[in-house]
Enzyme design. Structure first.
Site, mmCIF file in Angstrom:
data_model
loop_
_atom_site.group_PDB
_atom_site.id
_atom_site.type_symbol
_atom_site.label_atom_id
_atom_site.label_comp_id
_atom_site.label_asym_id
_atom_site.label_seq_id
_atom_site.Cartn_x
_atom_site.Cartn_y
_atom_site.Cartn_z
ATOM 1 N N ASN A 1 0.875 -1.171 0.000
ATOM 2 C CA ASN A 1 0.000 0.000 0.000
ATOM 3 C C ASN A 1 0.917 1.227 0.000
ATOM 4 O OD1 ASN A 1 -1.822 2.021 0.426
ATOM 5 N ND2 ASN A 1 -2.851 1.030 2.149
ATOM 6 N N LYS B 1 3.496 0.710 2.943
ATOM 7 C CA LYS B 1 3.199 -0.336 3.923
ATOM 8 C C LYS B 1 3.289 -1.664 3.220
ATOM 9 C CE LYS B 1 -0.480 1.942 6.223
ATOM 10 N NZ LYS B 1 -1.894 1.950 6.389
ATOM 11 N N ARG C 1 -2.297 -2.178 -3.636
ATOM 12 C CA ARG C 1 -3.568 -1.495 -3.433
ATOM 13 C C ARG C 1 -3.550 -0.261 -4.331
ATOM 14 N NH1 ARG C 1 -5.296 2.943 0.774
ATOM 15 N NH2 ARG C 1 -7.491 2.990 0.239
ATOM 16 N N HIS D 1 -13.040 2.286 -0.502
ATOM 17 C CA HIS D 1 -13.020 1.180 0.479
ATOM 18 C C HIS D 1 -13.573 -0.112 -0.114
ATOM 19 C CE1 HIS D 1 -13.430 4.379 3.889
ATOM 20 N NE2 HIS D 1 -12.157 4.034 3.745
ATOM 21 N N ARG E 1 -13.281 14.379 8.033
ATOM 22 C CA ARG E 1 -14.101 14.764 6.875
ATOM 23 C C ARG E 1 -15.550 14.989 7.294
ATOM 24 N NH1 ARG E 1 -12.037 9.880 3.797
ATOM 25 N NH2 ARG E 1 -10.005 10.508 3.002
ATOM 26 N N GLY F 1 -15.603 0.627 14.025
ATOM 27 C CA GLY F 1 -16.533 -0.503 13.926
ATOM 28 C C GLY F 1 -16.058 -1.729 14.688
ATOM 29 N N GLU F 2 -14.738 -1.936 14.707
ATOM 30 C CA GLU F 2 -14.208 -3.128 15.376
ATOM 31 C C GLU F 2 -14.001 -2.919 16.877
ATOM 32 O OE1 GLU F 2 -10.642 -4.381 13.240
ATOM 33 O OE2 GLU F 2 -11.694 -4.066 11.353
ATOM 34 N N GLU G 1 -7.808 -5.962 4.296
ATOM 35 C CA GLU G 1 -7.626 -5.619 2.880
ATOM 36 C C GLU G 1 -6.337 -6.232 2.324
ATOM 37 O OE1 GLU G 1 -9.158 -1.170 2.570
ATOM 38 O OE2 GLU G 1 -8.535 -1.743 4.577
#
Ligand code: AMP
Length: 394
Positions: A7, A14, A88, A177, A236, A328-329, A379
């Site tokens: 990425n 990364k 990615r 995403h 954002r 979310g996690e 991902e």
């Protein structure tokens, strides 16, 4: 067989090196501040963490050092062990609806589409070129963030603006995403042991988007022409009335790009709380009774719920709602607040189970009308899987 997922950002790179025989992680790492003073790398492997400041003039330097270190640290014996590189890639416009073997055409397209992702596409090209230089003709695969959303129909991806803007300038919803939403859909397919189901995937992290999925295909998603659209995020704004832009330009003596920059960088949780873009900080502030932090979390939850409700109607009901990414996690109160707001749809979760963080869990109770899951996204693994499958079928 070893595959490396990459990425590449404008000043970072990364990586995750996988052993694809059992999909285990061999090593991960980050090269940061590439081309900037104070550049360094971190490599984690075998429970160890190596960190070193080192001059990195460009992405080619970063890749050269990464490959040298993999050998020096005895993570691999020879570069030949790496059979493929998965990248990615951010923006494939409406040309790429699937992952592809990277050819000169793909590189040219990434360059041609750069006005759609000015920070990301050029960085992705730098990453590809650096690996080409270091590893010659090793097969490389591109996995686009926009690809999964290519199944949206015209009535969904078009904005109600002059048609010419779409035809001549490419103004439409692209969505982002996609790799994460596809990973979540594939995980749900495994769980439900079928392909025909309807779900809403909530990738809520510092960036965030919601995706309506039917029969493994994206029907709609909350990000749009750019990642600025949709739900409220860390920095954002998400959706706003576009007339705010010229109004604030006038008030603050800024040009349009500067105001859009403010909407990208100092809005969202950070803007509303005047404190932080990080949900952990916001939750800690709420504990101490801070009103602006409370308001920011309330608005954040509201935006997510608005999209879930919209997609529930669009899909004509859903089998599952999934939470993923940082918030979310991990964010127990945010999940609780979202699910409470959805109780009118028959959503019920087990509050004990909701205390878990960062792991797979089915949150919904047996009598919930919709199954609710937390599924950690991966991902990098999906990029490696796509890479393996495309290079095998070449
Ligand atoms: P991501 O962009 O997916 O890395 O997500 C970053 C967001 O996840 C930040 O807002 C973090 O505050 C949030 N996050 C990560 N860990 C936790 C946690 N334990 N509790 C609450 N939020 C978390």
């Amino acid at each position: 067989m070893k595959i490396i997922s990459i990425n590449a950002g404008s000043s970072s790179l990364k990586f995750t090196l996988f052993e694809m025989d059992d999909e285990s992680i061999i090593a991960t790492g980050l090269f940061e501040r590439i081309g900037i003073e104070g550049s360094k790398y971190t490599i984690k492997y075998n429970g160890e963490k190596i960190e070193q400041e080192i001059e990195l003039n460009d992405h080619t330097d970063a890749v050269k050092i990464l490959l040298e270190k993999l050998i020096d640290l005895a993570i691999i014996k020879s570069l030949d062990e790496i059979k493929g590189v998965g990248h990615r890639l951010v923006h494939g416009k409406d040309k790429y609806s699937q992952s592809v073997i990277i050819t000169d055409e793909v590189i040219n397209d990434l360059e041609a589409f750069k006005e759609f992702a000015p920070l990301h596409n050029p960085a992705n090209v730098l990453g590809i070129k650096a690996f080409k230089e270091a590893l010659g003709d090793i097969p490389m695969v591109g996995v686009f963030d926009t690809a999964f959303h290519q199944t949206m129909t015209e009535d969904t991806y078009l904005y109600p603006v002059p048609y010419k803007w779409y035809k001549e300038y490419g103004v439409r919803k692209y969505g982002f995403h996609g790799t994460s939403h596809r990973f979540i859909a594939l995980s749900m397919k495994k769980i439900l042991r079928k392909e025909n189901f309807k779900m809403i995937s909530c990738h809520i992290g510092n960036g965030g988007s919601i995706c309506a999925i039917k029969d493994m295909k994206c029907v709609d998603t909350s990000m749009g022409f750019t990642p600025l659209a949709g739900i409220m995020m860390g920095t954002r704004s998400g959706d706003i009335d576009s007339s705010i832009i010229p109004y604030v330009m006038e008030k603050e003596g800024k040009n349009a790009s500067e105001v859009v920059d403010d909407l990208n960088k100092i809005s969202g949780l950070l803007g509303m709380s005047e404190y932080s873009n990080d949900m952990r900080d916001i939750l800690a502030k709420i504990e101490s009774g801070d009103e602006k932090a409370k308001l920011a979390e309330k608005k954040y939850v509201r935006r997510v719920v608005d999209y879930i409700a919209q997609y529930y109607v669009l899909l004509g009901g859903v089998d599952a709602i999934c939470f993923t990414a940082g918030v979310g996690e991990n964010s127990v109160p945010v999940r609780k607040d979202i699910c409470e707001a959805l109780s009118c749809l028959g959503v019920k979760i087990d509050l004990e189970l909701n205390n878990k963080r960062g792991e797979f869990v089915k949150l919904s109770t047996d009598d919930s009308k919709i199954a609710v899951y937390v599924i950690p996204t991966d991902e990098e693994l999906l990029i490696a899987r796509d890479t393996l499958s495309l290079i095998r079928n070449r």
